[in-house]
Scaffold this active site. Structure first.
Site, PDB file in Angstrom:
ATOM      1  N   ASP A 217      31.896  17.887  41.942  1.00 19.71           N
ATOM      2  CA  ASP A 217      32.030  15.971  42.310  1.00 19.71           C
ATOM      3  C   ASP A 217      32.942  15.971  43.680  1.00 19.71           C
ATOM      4  OD1 ASP A 217      32.224  13.707  41.264  1.00 19.71           O
ATOM      5  OD2 ASP A 217      33.814  13.691  39.568  1.00 19.71           O
TER       6      ASP A 217
ATOM      7  N   ASP B  93      26.359   8.103  36.612  1.00 18.08           N
ATOM      8  CA  ASP B  93      27.535   7.769  35.594  1.00 18.08           C
ATOM      9  C   ASP B  93      26.844   6.986  34.201  1.00 18.08           C
ATOM     10  OD1 ASP B  93      29.505   9.525  36.648  1.00 18.08           O
ATOM     11  OD2 ASP B  93      30.941   7.623  37.841  1.00 18.08           O
TER      12      ASP B  93
HETATM   13  C1  DGJ Z   1      32.919  11.199  38.428  1.00 21.11           C
HETATM   14  C2  DGJ Z   1      31.599  11.548  37.689  1.00 21.11           C
HETATM   15  O1  DGJ Z   1      30.555  11.136  37.640  1.00 21.11           O
HETATM   16  C3  DGJ Z   1      32.774  11.690  36.605  1.00 21.11           C
HETATM   17  O2  DGJ Z   1      31.328  12.343  35.157  1.00 21.11           O
HETATM   18  C4  DGJ Z   1      34.184  12.004  35.901  1.00 21.11           C
HETATM   19  O3  DGJ Z   1      33.511  14.229  36.547  1.00 21.11           O
HETATM   20  C5  DGJ Z   1      34.703  11.740  36.982  1.00 21.11           C
HETATM   21  N1  DGJ Z   1      34.329  11.560  38.404  1.00 21.11           N
HETATM   22  C6  DGJ Z   1      36.217  12.687  36.935  1.00 21.11           C
HETATM   23  O4  DGJ Z   1      36.718  11.809  37.822  1.00 21.11           O
END
Ligand code: DGJ
Length: 747
Positions: A498, A563
């Site tokens: 991430d 997201d």
């Molecule tokens: C952003 C990601 O896109 C989410 O799926 C998740 O993993 C969060 N970060 C966790 O902090």
């Protein structure tokens, strides 16, 4: 096939349905001739031999229009428009004594032909090493490891100690040419490269209709189509990753002369994640040019004496089957040549469970174990533990950077959970955010100088975090060592990598080269991890779809698309994604009935139907579902597994785009036409609107096909010919804000 005609010094690159031609003129300038679809009945030996002088300037006017189509437009000669390459030379070579002031630095680079070669082992900069040691054997790690030809055209500046090579690597079966440049300082002083695109593309006059994507967090991949007026249109990233606001690819065509499945469309996609720029220039002469490469905005590339720099590539081509044909070429290219090869024992992307939306930071061994059991029971194949398992990371204020398992949450370490997940027959995945640090972390306390910042200036936090300086080799090494240790200790099958903020105050030991160095550092850690752990898969995520491009896809098996998991929004996001990137890399989760991002409610069928268009994942709170609901999940997952080879390996046809019609109908079809997936998603509907039944594609007209729904019930039967002329009368099966997925197969 690469042809060179020495009598006219013309190069012809012949691909399956297209050609690319250029020529060395009498002064040694390498001049573009044409790039376009080949006439369908032309033999593969047919070549273009026209004179490059066709494109020289008009001598009747006194103002030079810079009409000459240099293969790489440089700042030198007479240049008034955008350039691909701008170089500053610190001095005049001693051998040249003009008897006048030198006017340093000299910003005039002229590249003249000095020979060429055709090789099979050339690789653009930052490309993933496609070989790996598995059980002592060297294996190719992309799906199609066959040899490809690269043409390298050597160029030299007549006065300065500077050489360049224009490189063209051919993937003829998908009409793709990867273009990059290799720059070399053959002198004794530092040469400064001030701007550097990897290629210039010359398009036919008036090809100014541009298709690209824009957006922001939660709204990535919004398709935009526009007529570029006279002047420059810039698509770019000024970040260390591509960002949510764009993605480094473009389509261009003459307005009105291309559509979804018809007409010539030129396209390009950069194999680079951060700090990129695509400059589309529409000249008053109606010429259209594209210069695509590094973003010169905050840029540094100094070539030390003897140093060579190889840029990443622009993958480009032309489709004679509209935007759909451009997408299919890019998808096939990505599947076969860009993405890491599928593991022999897992040829398709697994169905994933991700615990983020189920538990957020509220982690416990019992809660995750319970989720894992439920996930396995409904058919999940890969269980990914998300944020919060390490250091003091009980919320997003602390712990980032400390990649050690938190004993507060997992008193006995991760081993018991990993063992349980494995026992349940699933793979184990772990969330990491390696480029970041919370100021409240052991790592930051030990190394406050390891982050991007300028001395004496604020260190702006976003989501309470700062960005590590990947310009420092010791930082890159630290991150590799931390992740490698996790792999060694727990045999991690999958990292969700991430990145949750854009860099600011980009002060680095690497100076302005940090944008290049950051991406190079990220790629190198991923590449080293993959080499050391051949079974490891990686998912690229940057707060959703902030880092999706052909560079990261060389080392990330899949990407987190957004997201935003709202099925209605996802129809549009996934359509934009599908312009350039393949379905097998597009991770799509089914989440809660009331969506956590948009708070809207959609049926389970709609959530599954939209998510089944890519690599299926589940993100719902399984612990909150009753037996009947879990059984429904299991039934959809079983259906997905039946259609998965078609979705992940088939050819995509956007039969009707959501972008224009409010209802998206797509089809995936296997190359042999034996099976297809027909997927309808209606998001908007006007009263009285007659919903269309677009003809299917790629089937066998003589065969009979049955279309079955999730339960295996046959809902329609027709010949391939009928399906490819009349389509499927789905109106009676689908309502507004409704969806349908059918498995169409030969009987
Ligand atoms: C952003 C990601 O896109 C989410 O799926 C998740 O993993 C969060 N970060 C966790 O902090």
């Amino acid at each position: 096939m690469i042809h060179f005609d020495p009598s006219t010094r013309t190069f012809n690159l012949i691909l399956k349905t297209s050609f690319y031609a250029f020529q060395v003129d009498e002064t040694g300038v390498v001049v573009h001739l044409a790039h376009g679809p080949r006439p369908a009945n032309a033999p593969s030996t047919a070549q273009v031999t026209a004179k490059a002088t066709l494109f020289m300037s008009d001598e009747r006017v006194s103002f030079e229009h810079q009409l000459r189509r240099d293969e790489l437009v440089t700042f030198g000669d007479t240049t008034y428009h955008e350039v691909a390459l701008k170089v500053a030379f610190p001095s005049l070579p001693a051998s040249i004594q003009p008897g006048e002031a030198a006017h340093l630095p000299i910003r005039d680079v002229r590249l003249r032909y000095a020979g060429h070669e055709i090789v099979t082992d050339a690789r653009p900069g930052l490309s993933a090493n496609k070989t790996s040691q598995v059980s002592g054997k060297t294996c190719e790690v992309c799906a199609n490891p066959s040899e490809r030809q690269t043409l390298r055209v050597f160029l030299r500046d007549p006065a300065q100690p500077f050489r360049a090579a224009l490189c063209y690597r051919l993937t003829p079966e998908h009409d793709i040419i990867e273009r990059w440049v290799e720059l070399e300082n053959t002198g004794e002083e530092i040469i400064t490269v001030e701007a550097c695109a990897f290629a210039t593309m010359h398009l036919p006059n008036g090809a100014n209709e541009l298709t690209s994507v824009t957006g922001l967090w939660g709204r990535e991949f919004t398709t935009q189509r526009e007529a570029v007026p006279m002047g420059l249109r810039i698509l770019e990233s000024r970040m260390a990753q591509g960002g949510h606001e764009s993605s480094p690819f473009f389509f261009l065509n003459r307005p009105g002369q291309a559509w979804e499945e018809t007409g010539a469309v030129w396209f390009g996609a950069l194999e680079l994640s951060g700090g990129w720029r695509i400059a589309v220039e529409h000249l008053p002469s109606l010429d259209v040019r594209v210069h695509a490469g590094y973003n010169p905005f905050d840029f540094e590339l100094a070539l030390a004496p003897g140093q060579k720099h190889i840029t990443p590539a622009l993958a480009c081509g032309v489709s004679n089957e509209g935007w759909g044909g451009a997408s299919r070429r890019l998808h096939a290219f990505a599947r076969e040549r860009i993405l890491p090869a599928a593991k022999p024992n897992a040829p398709l992307r697994p169905v994933l469970y991700n615990s983020w939306e189920a538990t957020y930071f509220n982690l416990s061994v019992a809660g995750q174990t319970e989720l894992a059991r439920k996930a396995a029971a409904i058919g999940v194949e890969l269980f990914c533990l998300d944020d919060g398992w390490f250091g003091a990371r009980r919320n997003d204020h602390a712990g980032l950077g400390d990649w050690v398992v938190s004993r507060d949450v997992f008193p006995d370490g991760l081993a018991p959970l990993v063992a349980e997940v494995r026992k349940l027959g699933m793979k184990f995945g772990l969330w990491v955010e390696p480029e970041m640090v919370n100021p409240d972390s052991d790592l930051y306390r030990a190394h406050p100088d390891w982050i991007l910042h300028f001395a004496g200036r604020p260190r702006t936090e976003q989501r309470n975090q700062l960005v590590l300086d990947f310009g420092r080799p010791e930082v890159v090494e630290y991150i590799f060592a931390a992740l490698n240790k996790l792999c060694d200790e727990y045999q991690i099958d999958f990292f969700k990598w991430d990145m949750n903020r854009n860099p600011s105050e980009p002060g680095s030991v690497a100076g302005k080269a940090i944008w290049r160095k950051h991406t190079a550092g990220v790629y190198s850690v991923m590449d080293r991890l993959r080499a050391a752990h051949p079974e490891l898969d990686i998912q690229s995520c940057s707060g959703g779809g902030g880092r999706i491009d052909l560079g990261v896809l060389q080392r990330a098996d899949q990407v987190w698309t957004s997201d935003n998991t709202d099925a209605l929004d996802r129809i549009r996001i996934q359509e934009g994604f599908s312009l350039a990137y393949p379905a097998r890399a597009m991770e799509c989760w089914v989440t809660h009935e009331r969506n956590h991002q948009t708070h809207t409610i959609h049926t389970l069928a709609m959530r599954f139907d939209v998510a089944m268009r890519g690599a299926l994942g589940i993100g719902s709170s399984l612990n909150a579902l009753d037996e009947a609901e879990l059984a429904e999940y299991a039934s959809f997952i079983a259906f997905y597994k039946r259609i998965r080879p078609i979705v992940q390996n088939g050819e995509l046809y956007r039969l009707q785009r959501q972008e224009e019609f409010g209802a998206s109908i797509i089809q995936y079809v296997l190359a042999d036409g034996s099976e297809a997936v027909y997927s309808v998603a209606v998001s908007a509907y006007l009263m009285g609107q007659h919903l269309p039944t677009p003809p299917l594609r790629g089937l066998d007209p003589a065969a009979t096909y049955a279309a079955c729904n999730r339960t295996g019930t046959e809902v329609y039967r027709a010949s391939g010919y009928a399906l490819m002329t009349l389509g499927i009368p789905w109106l009676k099966y689908v309502n507004v804000q409704d969806t349908l997925t059918l498995h169409v197969k030969k009987v």
